[in-house]
Scaffold this motif. Structure first.
Motif, mmCIF file in Angstrom:
data_model
loop_
_atom_site.group_PDB
_atom_site.id
_atom_site.type_symbol
_atom_site.label_atom_id
_atom_site.label_comp_id
_atom_site.label_asym_id
_atom_site.label_seq_id
_atom_site.Cartn_x
_atom_site.Cartn_y
_atom_site.Cartn_z
ATOM 1 N N ALA A 93 0.834 -1.208 0.000
ATOM 2 C CA ALA A 93 0.000 0.000 0.000
ATOM 3 C C ALA A 93 0.868 1.257 0.000
ATOM 4 O O ALA A 93 0.566 2.226 -0.708
ATOM 5 N N LEU A 94 1.955 1.246 0.762
ATOM 6 C CA LEU A 94 2.855 2.393 0.812
ATOM 7 C C LEU A 94 3.523 2.628 -0.541
ATOM 8 O O LEU A 94 3.587 3.756 -1.035
ATOM 9 N N LEU A 95 3.981 1.558 -1.174
ATOM 10 C CA LEU A 95 4.646 1.694 -2.469
ATOM 11 C C LEU A 95 3.669 2.101 -3.574
ATOM 12 O O LEU A 95 4.042 2.845 -4.486
ATOM 13 N N GLU A 96 2.433 1.644 -3.489
ATOM 14 C CA GLU A 96 1.433 2.094 -4.462
ATOM 15 C C GLU A 96 1.154 3.575 -4.292
ATOM 16 O O GLU A 96 1.002 4.305 -5.273
ATOM 17 N N ARG A 97 1.095 4.051 -3.055
ATOM 18 C CA ARG A 97 0.886 5.480 -2.805
ATOM 19 C C ARG A 97 2.095 6.279 -3.293
ATOM 20 O O ARG A 97 1.956 7.357 -3.851
ATOM 21 N N LEU A 98 3.305 5.731 -3.107
ATOM 22 C CA LEU A 98 4.513 6.387 -3.605
ATOM 23 C C LEU A 98 4.464 6.516 -5.119
ATOM 24 O O LEU A 98 4.781 7.570 -5.675
ATOM 25 N N GLN A 99 4.067 5.452 -5.797
ATOM 26 C CA GLN A 99 3.964 5.497 -7.257
ATOM 27 C C GLN A 99 2.948 6.553 -7.689
ATOM 28 O O GLN A 99 3.184 7.299 -8.644
ATOM 29 N N ALA A 100 1.844 6.658 -6.982
ATOM 30 C CA ALA A 100 0.837 7.669 -7.315
ATOM 31 C C ALA A 100 1.403 9.076 -7.123
ATOM 32 O O ALA A 100 1.151 9.960 -7.950
ATOM 33 N N PHE A 101 2.188 9.283 -6.058
ATOM 34 C CA PHE A 101 2.812 10.583 -5.826
ATOM 35 C C PHE A 101 3.780 10.920 -6.959
ATOM 36 O O PHE A 101 3.836 12.056 -7.413
ATOM 37 N N ILE A 102 4.553 9.942 -7.397
ATOM 38 C CA ILE A 102 5.511 10.171 -8.482
ATOM 39 C C ILE A 102 4.783 10.515 -9.778
ATOM 40 O O ILE A 102 5.170 11.429 -10.506
ATOM 41 N N MET A 103 3.712 9.810 -10.056
ATOM 42 C CA MET A 103 2.995 10.012 -11.317
ATOM 43 C C MET A 103 2.194 11.315 -11.344
ATOM 44 O O MET A 103 1.786 11.762 -12.405
ATOM 45 N N GLN A 104 1.963 11.943 -10.189
ATOM 46 C CA GLN A 104 1.232 13.210 -10.139
ATOM 47 C C GLN A 104 1.968 14.319 -10.874
ATOM 48 O O GLN A 104 1.353 15.233 -11.390
ATOM 49 N N ASN A 105 3.281 14.271 -10.919
ATOM 50 C CA ASN A 105 4.085 15.302 -11.543
ATOM 51 C C ASN A 105 4.812 14.702 -12.736
ATOM 52 O O ASN A 105 5.622 13.796 -12.587
ATOM 53 N N SER A 106 4.536 15.218 -13.927
ATOM 54 C CA SER A 106 5.122 14.646 -15.144
ATOM 55 C C SER A 106 6.635 14.824 -15.176
ATOM 56 O O SER A 106 7.348 13.968 -15.706
ATOM 57 N N VAL A 107 7.150 15.911 -14.607
ATOM 58 C CA VAL A 107 8.596 16.125 -14.595
ATOM 59 C C VAL A 107 9.266 15.085 -13.699
ATOM 60 O O VAL A 107 10.281 14.488 -14.070
#
Length: 101
Positions: free
Chosen positions: A79-93
């Protein structure tokens, strides 16, 4: 002005620039991991009191979550790593720099 630029250009060699880049990416990932843990509700486990404001920086929280990874229960880690991936994908840069997605 141009002379100043040439003087600072040689301040760091290629190896030092690579190390600075790796350090900056590590800082970014640990900060995002701290944000992901906070968004997932894990921040309350790090606090010793019931204060509403943030006590630890996102970077410090990320370091604690990273250190806890080996002993973290698998469902919580996923769950933590999925949330991390979502945070990363929020910003295209950020996603482009980390080459994910």
């Amino acid at each position: 002005m141009a002379d100043d630029a040439r003087q600072t250009e040689g301040l760091f060699g290629a190896d030092e620039k690579t190390e600075l880049l790796i350090g900056a990416i590590a800082f970014l990932l640990l900060t995002l991991l701290g944000g992901a843990g906070g968004a997932h509700g894990m921040e309350r486990l790090l606090k010793s009191n019931t204060t509403k404001r943030r006590v630890l920086s996102l970077f410090h929280q990320g370091c604690l979550y990273y250190g806890a990874n080996p002993n973290m229960p698998e469902p919580k880690l996923i769950a933590l790593l999925e949330r991390l991936q979502a945070f990363i994908m929020q910003n295209s840069v950020t996603a482009a720099v980390l080459a994910v997605g």
